[in-house]
Motif scaffolding. Structure first.
Motif, PDB file in Angstrom:
ATOM      1  N   ILE A  16     -29.256  16.110  -7.880  1.00  0.00           N
ATOM      2  CA  ILE A  16     -28.413  16.549  -6.704  1.00  0.00           C
ATOM      3  C   ILE A  16     -27.054  16.977  -6.847  1.00  0.00           C
ATOM      4  O   ILE A  16     -26.543  17.724  -6.161  1.00  0.00           O
ATOM      5  N   ALA A  17     -26.425  15.974  -7.672  1.00  0.00           N
ATOM      6  CA  ALA A  17     -24.980  16.336  -7.915  1.00  0.00           C
ATOM      7  C   ALA A  17     -24.703  17.648  -8.584  1.00  0.00           C
ATOM      8  O   ALA A  17     -23.831  18.513  -8.206  1.00  0.00           O
ATOM      9  N   LEU A  78     -15.953   7.181  -4.713  1.00  0.00           N
ATOM     10  CA  LEU A  78     -15.590   8.192  -5.512  1.00  0.00           C
ATOM     11  C   LEU A  78     -16.747   9.376  -5.508  1.00  0.00           C
ATOM     12  O   LEU A  78     -16.443  10.466  -5.467  1.00  0.00           O
ATOM     13  N   ALA A  79     -17.981   8.820  -5.649  1.00  0.00           N
ATOM     14  CA  ALA A  79     -19.118   9.691  -5.511  1.00  0.00           C
ATOM     15  C   ALA A  79     -18.920  10.671  -4.112  1.00  0.00           C
ATOM     16  O   ALA A  79     -19.420  11.883  -4.053  1.00  0.00           O
ATOM     17  N   MET A  80     -18.723  10.060  -2.877  1.00  0.00           N
ATOM     18  CA  MET A  80     -18.660  10.483  -1.707  1.00  0.00           C
ATOM     19  C   MET A  80     -17.419  11.603  -1.718  1.00  0.00           C
ATOM     20  O   MET A  80     -17.663  12.617  -1.341  1.00  0.00           O
ATOM     21  N   PRO A  86     -14.649  21.393  -4.560  1.00  0.00           N
ATOM     22  CA  PRO A  86     -15.587  22.433  -5.191  1.00  0.00           C
ATOM     23  C   PRO A  86     -15.798  21.956  -6.733  1.00  0.00           C
ATOM     24  O   PRO A  86     -15.056  21.885  -7.594  1.00  0.00           O
ATOM     25  N   LEU A  87     -17.264  21.852  -7.226  1.00  0.00           N
ATOM     26  CA  LEU A  87     -17.580  21.508  -8.403  1.00  0.00           C
ATOM     27  C   LEU A  87     -17.286  20.121  -8.984  1.00  0.00           C
ATOM     28  O   LEU A  87     -17.513  19.848 -10.209  1.00  0.00           O
ATOM     29  N   PRO A  91     -18.675  17.043 -13.128  1.00  0.00           N
ATOM     30  CA  PRO A  91     -17.990  15.927 -14.085  1.00  0.00           C
ATOM     31  C   PRO A  91     -18.048  14.709 -13.805  1.00  0.00           C
ATOM     32  O   PRO A  91     -18.109  13.803 -14.629  1.00  0.00           O
ATOM     33  N   MET A  92     -18.069  14.334 -12.364  1.00  0.00           N
ATOM     34  CA  MET A  92     -18.271  12.887 -11.781  1.00  0.00           C
ATOM     35  C   MET A  92     -19.555  12.333 -12.300  1.00  0.00           C
ATOM     36  O   MET A  92     -19.623  11.303 -12.565  1.00  0.00           O
ATOM     37  N   GLU A  93     -20.651  13.093 -12.093  1.00  0.00           N
ATOM     38  CA  GLU A  93     -22.150  12.626 -12.455  1.00  0.00           C
ATOM     39  C   GLU A  93     -22.090  12.379 -14.035  1.00  0.00           C
ATOM     40  O   GLU A  93     -22.576  11.380 -14.647  1.00  0.00           O
ATOM     41  N   ILE A  94     -21.312  13.248 -14.792  1.00  0.00           N
ATOM     42  CA  ILE A  94     -21.489  12.936 -16.260  1.00  0.00           C
ATOM     43  C   ILE A  94     -20.581  11.867 -16.732  1.00  0.00           C
ATOM     44  O   ILE A  94     -21.005  11.094 -17.476  1.00  0.00           O
TER      45      ILE A  94
END
Length: 113
Positions: A16-17, A78-80, A86-87, A91-94
């Motif tokens: 989803i991210a 941070l995730a929220m 945009p985008l 990188p946050m998911e990684i």
């Protein structure tokens, strides 16, 4: 650092991210074509609703992942926040994956021992 591959809700969060970031990019390109070049409205027509659905899904999945994977408050916030520019979800998911935040909390704890 824990390089364990996410499973379950962590894997769903990863997907989803990625989709959130890609639909954001599609919407931005659509807005560029609609408002700057004035060539087509198709991008906004397609990616507007699609991004809306994925964004709402991202918020819901983030809350579920935060609870099930026992994220600290800073990670949840941070995730929220990552969904706004945009985008940034990509990188946050990684980074979350590298920190082990997308793995089962028991597996994270075992990796620290």
């Amino acid at each position: 650092m824990n390089h364990q591959q996410p499973a379950g809700i962590g894997k769903l969060f990863s997907i989803i991210a990625l989709l959130e970031g890609l639909t954001w990019a599609g919407l931005l390109i659509g807005m560029l074509l609609k408002y700057t070049t004035k060539t087509t409205e198709l991008g906004v027509t397609l990616f507007g609703p699609l991004h809306g659905i994925v964004f709402i899904s991202y918020v819901v999945i983030t809350v579920v992942a935060a609870v099930r994977l026992r994220w600290p408050l800073w990670a949840t916030l941070l995730a929220m926040l990552a969904a706004v520019p945009p985008l940034v979800t990509i990188p946050m998911e990684i980074w979350f994956k590298h920190r082990g935040l997308l793995s089962n909390p028991a597996a994270r704890q075992a990796a620290l021992v």
